[in-house]
Design a protein around this motif. Structure first.
Motif, mmCIF file in Angstrom:
data_model
loop_
_atom_site.group_PDB
_atom_site.id
_atom_site.type_symbol
_atom_site.label_atom_id
_atom_site.label_comp_id
_atom_site.label_asym_id
_atom_site.label_seq_id
_atom_site.Cartn_x
_atom_site.Cartn_y
_atom_site.Cartn_z
ATOM 1 N N PHE A 210 73.465 -103.504 -131.198
ATOM 2 C CA PHE A 210 74.805 -102.926 -131.291
ATOM 3 C C PHE A 210 75.632 -103.691 -132.324
ATOM 4 N N GLU A 211 76.123 -102.971 -133.323
ATOM 5 C CA GLU A 211 76.880 -103.621 -134.392
ATOM 6 C C GLU A 211 78.159 -104.274 -133.873
ATOM 7 N N ASP A 212 78.804 -103.648 -132.898
ATOM 8 C CA ASP A 212 80.021 -104.240 -132.340
ATOM 9 C C ASP A 212 79.713 -105.577 -131.659
ATOM 10 N N VAL A 213 78.596 -105.622 -130.956
ATOM 11 C CA VAL A 213 78.220 -106.864 -130.277
ATOM 12 C C VAL A 213 77.840 -107.923 -131.300
ATOM 13 N N LYS A 214 77.115 -107.547 -132.339
ATOM 14 C CA LYS A 214 76.777 -108.508 -133.381
ATOM 15 C C LYS A 214 78.035 -109.067 -134.035
ATOM 16 N N ALA A 215 79.056 -108.224 -134.158
ATOM 17 C CA ALA A 215 80.322 -108.686 -134.742
ATOM 18 C C ALA A 215 81.006 -109.702 -133.822
ATOM 19 N N ILE A 216 80.935 -109.464 -132.516
ATOM 20 C CA ILE A 216 81.507 -110.426 -131.565
ATOM 21 C C ILE A 216 80.719 -111.734 -131.606
ATOM 22 N N MET A 217 79.401 -111.632 -131.696
ATOM 23 C CA MET A 217 78.583 -112.836 -131.841
ATOM 24 C C MET A 217 79.026 -113.647 -133.048
#
Length: 312
Positions: A210-217
């Motif tokens: 998930f791109e949103d999760v990768k961004a949070i990471m």
């Protein structure tokens, strides 16, 4: 060499089991008597997540603290929330030459061990191995990667025999003089992975879908990097975010320790991971809003899980 594992959950059992298989005298100490009894009765079952193969090994397991007496090495794998209690309890069983190694998650465990055992007996380590507890006497080896260890007093020769034993057990092991770098390098990996897997109830690898999760990471890691930079801490890898993504990929089938805590209604180590960055940032007057938000969410869920457990 007698090696005792203090805290024989998933990771403790993995290291203890592999060391026993390599011919070392191993004691798996844990307060979970069902697990201890299962290991003594039937052996420890280690499932390889990649191949599905199952190996049964036969280390000695015990719920009696006295069983670790006369150990050459104590490897600490308890939750960071109980390190202080465990260090005080097991100090009496450590000999003058005993090496006490922390391979725990988070920031601050080595300080606790140094206070109880002294720098001359304290070793600090980080590992990229991953394991999942499946039930009494059963674990899954869910991720493989290097292990770095270091003596707190800088006398790395004390670790030669242990490093050789770990290598014979199949763990890629490196002796390093960079204690602080080791701890912070592993901390930043955990910051990017553990809390998110717990909050989303997913295994490590799914974070990358998930791109949103990768961004949070990325936000979590970059905040931690800013704090590390302000403290002039050098990491052991060149590209921290790429390393975090790579570890998540290599341990894709692993259920993180924090998610396992959620699943068992146990208190997490959030204050020693993301919460540690919040604490360090406040000392420096730096904002770390994403880590602070994640920490608050996990703490709240810790409270809810605790209340649920009390009602059962």
């Amino acid at each position: 060499m007698k090696i005792s594992i203090i805290g024989s959950g998933a990771m403790g059992s993995l290291f203890g089991g592999k060391l026993a298989q390599a011919g070392e005298k191993v004691i798996l100490y844990d307060v979970y008597k069902e697990h201890v009894n299962a290991v003594n009765r039937e052996g420890l079952s280690i499932e390889d997540a990649g191949t599905g193969d199952i190996t049964v090994v036969h280390p000695e397991a015990s719920a009696e603290p006295e069983s670790v007496a006369e150990s050459d090495v104590l490897i600490i794998f308890v939750k960071s929330t109980t390190t202080e209690e465990v260090a005080a309890q097991f100090k009496a069983f450590a000999r003058p030459h005993t090496i006490v190694l922390t391979l725990q998650n988070g920031l601050g465990n080595d300080e606790i061990l140094r206070r109880h055992f002294g720098s001359e007996r304290t070793a600090v380590g980080v590992t990229s191995q991953g394991a999942t507890f499946l039930g009494p006497g059963k674990i899954r080896h869910a991720g493989k990667g290097p292990t770095h260890i270091s003596m707190a007093d800088g006398r790395e020769e004390k670790l030669a025999a242990l490093a050789e034993a770990l290598s014979r057990a199949g763990f890629e092991t490196h002796i390093s003089a960079e204690v602080t770098s080791l701890v912070w390098s592993k901390l930043i990996i955990n910051i990017g992975i553990n809390a998110l897997t717990a909050l989303l109830n997913v295994k490590n690898g799914r974070l990358l879908e998930f791109e949103d999760v990768k961004a949070i990471m990325a936000d979590l890691v970059n905040e931690a990097l800013a704090v590390a930079s302000r403290k002039n801490i050098r990491l052991i890898y060149d590209d921290p975010l790429a390393t975090v993504y790579d570890v998540a990929m290599k341990t894709a089938s692993n259920t993180s320790s924090m998610l396992q805590d959620f699943q068992r209604n146990r208190q997490t180590e959030i204050d020693f991971i993301n919460g540690a960055i919040v604490k360090e940032a406040k000392k420096l007057g730096m904002p770390v809003p994403v880590n602070e938000t994640i920490t608050r969410l996990v703490r709240t869920l810790d409270t809810l899980h605790s209340q649920k457990g009390d009602q059962q």
